[in-house]
Design an enzyme around this catalytic site. Structure first.
Site, PDB file in Angstrom:
ATOM      1  N   ARG A  90       0.846  -1.202   0.000  1.00 43.28           N
ATOM      2  CA  ARG A  90       0.000   0.000   0.000  1.00 43.28           C
ATOM      3  C   ARG A  90       0.884   1.258   0.000  1.00 43.28           C
ATOM      4  NH1 ARG A  90      -4.151   0.031   4.801  1.00 43.28           N
ATOM      5  NH2 ARG A  90      -5.197  -1.596   3.599  1.00 43.28           N
ATOM      6  N   ARG A 159      -2.389   6.705   9.873  1.00 39.39           N
ATOM      7  CA  ARG A 159      -2.455   6.192   8.495  1.00 39.39           C
ATOM      8  C   ARG A 159      -2.516   7.327   7.477  1.00 39.39           C
ATOM      9  NH1 ARG A 159      -4.352   0.963   8.113  1.00 39.39           N
ATOM     10  NH2 ARG A 159      -3.494  -0.316   9.781  1.00 39.39           N
ATOM     11  N   LYS A 232      -4.259   1.287  14.721  1.00 40.16           N
ATOM     12  CA  LYS A 232      -4.222   2.288  13.649  1.00 40.16           C
ATOM     13  C   LYS A 232      -4.955   3.558  14.070  1.00 40.16           C
ATOM     14  CE  LYS A 232      -6.719  -0.756  11.190  1.00 40.16           C
ATOM     15  NZ  LYS A 232      -7.511  -1.404  10.125  1.00 40.16           N
ATOM     16  N   LYS A 234      -6.764   7.135  12.191  1.00 38.22           N
ATOM     17  CA  LYS A 234      -7.128   7.661  10.873  1.00 38.22           C
ATOM     18  C   LYS A 234      -7.645   9.094  10.950  1.00 38.22           C
ATOM     19  CE  LYS A 234      -8.018   3.148   8.894  1.00 38.22           C
ATOM     20  NZ  LYS A 234      -8.998   2.254   8.235  1.00 38.22           N
ATOM     21  N   CYS A 453     -15.229  -3.228  -0.876  1.00 40.78           N
ATOM     22  CA  CYS A 453     -13.865  -3.474  -0.402  1.00 40.78           C
ATOM     23  C   CYS A 453     -13.245  -4.576  -1.248  1.00 40.78           C
ATOM     24  CB  CYS A 453     -13.889  -3.880   1.066  1.00 40.78           C
ATOM     25  SG  CYS A 453     -14.487  -5.559   1.315  1.00 40.78           S
ATOM     26  N   CYS A 459      -7.827 -10.768   0.556  1.00 42.47           N
ATOM     27  CA  CYS A 459      -7.977 -10.390   1.964  1.00 42.47           C
ATOM     28  C   CYS A 459      -8.168 -11.628   2.844  1.00 42.47           C
ATOM     29  CB  CYS A 459      -9.164  -9.449   2.142  1.00 42.47           C
ATOM     30  SG  CYS A 459      -9.371  -9.008   3.872  1.00 42.47           S
ATOM     31  N   CYS A 498     -16.572  -8.481   5.127  1.00 43.83           N
ATOM     32  CA  CYS A 498     -16.632  -8.857   6.544  1.00 43.83           C
ATOM     33  C   CYS A 498     -16.993  -7.613   7.332  1.00 43.83           C
ATOM     34  CB  CYS A 498     -15.288  -9.460   7.007  1.00 43.83           C
ATOM     35  SG  CYS A 498     -14.057  -8.232   7.468  1.00 43.83           S
ATOM     36  N   CYS A 502     -14.291  -1.956   5.568  1.00 42.59           N
ATOM     37  CA  CYS A 502     -13.316  -1.167   4.793  1.00 42.59           C
ATOM     38  C   CYS A 502     -13.973  -0.286   3.737  1.00 42.59           C
ATOM     39  CB  CYS A 502     -12.293  -2.086   4.148  1.00 42.59           C
ATOM     40  SG  CYS A 502     -11.330  -3.006   5.360  1.00 42.59           S
TER      41      CYS A 502
END
Ligand code: SRM
Ligand code: SF4
Length: 592
Positions: A90, A159, A232, A234, A453, A459, A498, A502
């Site tokens: 990424r 992030r 994380k 954001k 996503c 994934c 899931c 995302c």
């Protein structure tokens, strides 16, 4: 609770405790020598396509995720082969803008050392899939040669900071983009491990964003320390009336306040987040709260101190409770405001207030006040690759070769060909058309406002398809929309494989969240402005049931909506779902 020195503050799970008492990842980080671990040795091992086990946690901090191709898992197991290990890489690109030269470099790299596609993400950057271990260093070095990096794109750090798409759109957009870049640079990890392991350079260039410890001459991670953040973090910056960044989904958000044509500052939001686990009601998505207003010159300090508050007080025992939204839920907004004021030396000013209209992108050509043009291209689910009828990757390569401006990624996984002179428009239209790309008359408003996503096959957490399935589901929904004369209706739909969310599904008017192969939970009722979450409508639906439920609701919407009422508001008004104003409501509804 109003002050951090207050003895009532619970400190049994934050970084004031010895790492041995916390989650094993805390010890891993602590003992990793600032994320080095044994990644270098694992990369050098020719026997396996994988790196070593705990190092897979550490490599995330460098934007590198070990995955395996899940389509091949069973066959390889039967053939007694190790999984087909590969890496997702990424890019870190705060504010989401790249030059045409960078686009061409990434395009070449995708075809050379990845799976031949580029993936535009919901955080306004690029992902590569299918990079093999033997190519990993070459891949990361090529990204660096293009003037980009992958440091801190994943992992327990701040992030990729996102901002309202396209800095050329207005002065406020330019300021938002500049702030995203400043925050991104300021909160970048300083470890030299990235350069040592992936770029294999010991020398440090002054001013290099991934310079490493020698650049500061002091402690290797003066801000993050040895254990980085609990999870994380954001940050998003919005420019009303667009809420394309979904500011309420963020740990920390800024909403530009433009008064009499000038940027007065930002209303500040805290405590948003999407992730949850099916069946675990202690985990929940949360819409952020507005906590005050800051002037432009204070914005960086707000970010630094807010992230530091989470660094110091975030829960480090249970990673499922370690996001900032839970720190805010546990301790309260008054505590946060007081702690921030203590660290900043003054409280935030009262919020000024703002109004959002939508979370979507405006597709097609738009002219700015300076006379430049910007083309927002719908990129279905952000996947840039060539298909027989639509050679998108080739089209954008051809555009990059002639385009004099830049490319701006949107947080809806779309792409803006930005800064086009009026005389250049025809050439770009022709190139897109030649490759079967561009506007299509029959495309529904639902599709244009869709996000999926990645999910399968890369994934590791996916329970159901998402990117590979949503286009097909939309093919089946579009006739239902047409029958209800709703083809043009701008309804937002988001699918996630899931519950981690995302695609930020709980903020879409229609959300499908994977439960098992071919099965989804259907959520409805979010506002089109991105400030109210959806509520669970039906569980565990297969495709036939999804089409049946949505088909009848869309029919009712067509005949019973009032004026320009949006679909999310309509489903709440007719009582199909209750309005979820607070995350506690979301939890309650899920539990009952
Ligand atoms: Fe995400 C984990 C993909 C945006 C919440 N996300 C993952 C991983 C890395 C799976 C894993 O941990 O093994 C996925 C890699 C899939 C793959 O094969 O590429 C993944 N997330 C993505 C992307 C690519 C989705 C997309 O289709 O665009 C997005 C990359 C963004 C970027 O460029 O940085 C992406 N992820 C998000 C968002 C949306 C956002 O940030 O605006 C969220 C919800 C917001 C939030 O964080 O609360 C999100 N991802 C998660 C979570 C749940 C976190 C939580 O608090 O519980 C996970 C799982 C985890 O961290 O444990 C996750
Ligand atoms: Fe994977 Fe779940 Fe994120 Fe989709 S929502 S990319 S399935 S972690």
């Amino acid at each position: 609770m109003s002050d951090s020195s207050n003895i009532d503050i619970e400190r049994s799970a934050d970084r004031s405790r010895p790492v041995a008492e916390l989650h094993p990842n805390e010890r891993l980080k602590d003992e990793s020598r600032q994320l080095r671990g044994t990644i270098a040795q694992g990369l050098a091992d020719p026997v396996t396509g994988a790196i070593r086990d705990p190092d897979t946690q550490l490599s995330k901090f460098f934007g590198i995720y070990q995955q395996d191709d899940r389509d091949l898992r069973d066959a390889r197991r039967r053939a007694r082969l190790e999984p087909r290990y590969q890496f997702m890489v990424r890019v870190r690109m705060p504010g989401g803008v790249c030059s045409t030269a960078q686009w061409l470099a990434l395009d070449a790299l995708a075809r050379d050392t990845a799976d031949g596609s580029l993936r535009l993400t919901t955080r306004q950057t690029f992902q590569f899939h299918g990079v093999r271990k033997r190519d990993l260093k070459r891949h990361v070095k090529a990204i660096a040669a293009a003037g980009l990096d992958t440091l801190g794109a994943c992992g327990d750090v701040n992030r990729n900071v996102i901002s309202a798409a396209n800095p050329l759109r207005s002065p406020a957009h330019a300021a938002a983009n500049e702030l995203a870049q400043r925050i991104g640079a300021h909160l970048l990890p300083r470890t030299g491990a990235y350069r040592e392991i992936f770029l294999e350079e010991d020398g440090v260039r002054p001013g290099d964003p991934v310079a490493g410890p020698d650049a500061t001459g002091g402690e290797e991670e003066p801000f993050y320390g040895r254990t980085y953040l609990p999870r994380k973090f954001k940050i998003a910056i919005a420019v009303p009336p667009q809420n394309d960044v979904d500011v309420y989904a963020h740990d920390l958000g800024y909403v530009a306040i433009v008064e009499r044509g000038h940027l007065a500052g930002y209303d500040v939001t805290v405590g948003g987040g999407m992730g949850m686990t099916h069946g675990a009601t202690a985990t929940f998505p949360r819409v952020a709260d507005v906590v005050g207003f800051c002037r432009p010159e204070e914005a960086l300090s707000v970010a630094e101190h807010t992230v530091a508050i989470q660094r110091d007080f975030g829960h480090r025992k249970d990673r499922a409770h370690a996001r900032f939204k839970y720190t805010i839920e546990d301790r309260g907004l008054d505590w946060f405001r007081a702690e921030l004021a203590r660290r900043m030396g003054r409280p935030l000013d009262p919020a000024r207030g703002f109004r959002f209209e939508s979370t979507g992108d405006e597709n097609g050509w738009r002219e700015d006040s300076a006379g430049l043009w910007h083309y927002t291209l719908f990129v279905e689910n952000g996947r840039v690759r060539d298909r027989p009828d639509q050679r998108l990757m080739s089209a954008l390569r051809a555009v990059a070769r002639v385009h004099g401006g830049s490319f701006a990624l949107t947080t809806n996984q779309n792409l803006i060909i930005a800064g086009v002179a009026a005389g250049e428009r025809g050439a770009i239209d022709a190139l897109l058309h030649e490759h079967g790309v561009g506007e299509r008359p029959g495309r529904s408003g639902l599709r244009l406002n869709s996000i999926a996503c990645v999910a399968l096959p890369t994934c590791g957490l996916a329970m159901a398809e998402s990117e590979r399935y949503l286009p097909t589901l939309l093919d089946r929904l579009e006739p239902l929309l047409a029958a209800a004369s709703l083809t043009q209706a701008p309804i937002t739909i988001r699918m996630s494989g899931c519950p981690n969310g995302c695609s930020r599904p709980y903020l879409a008017e229609i959300a499908l969240v994977g439960k098992a192969p071919g099965r989804y939970n259907l959520y409805l009722g979010a506002s089109a402005r991105g400030d109210r979450m959806s509520a669970l409508y039906r569980e565990n639906l297969d495709e036939a049931a999804i089409l049946q439920h949505l088909g009848s609701l869309l029919q009712r919407y067509a005949s019973e909506r009032i004026g320009d009422e949006r679909f999310g508001d309509f489903t709440v008004r007719i009582g199909a779902v209750p309005a979820v104003e607070r995350s506690r409501d979301f939890q309650h509804l899920r539990a009952t």
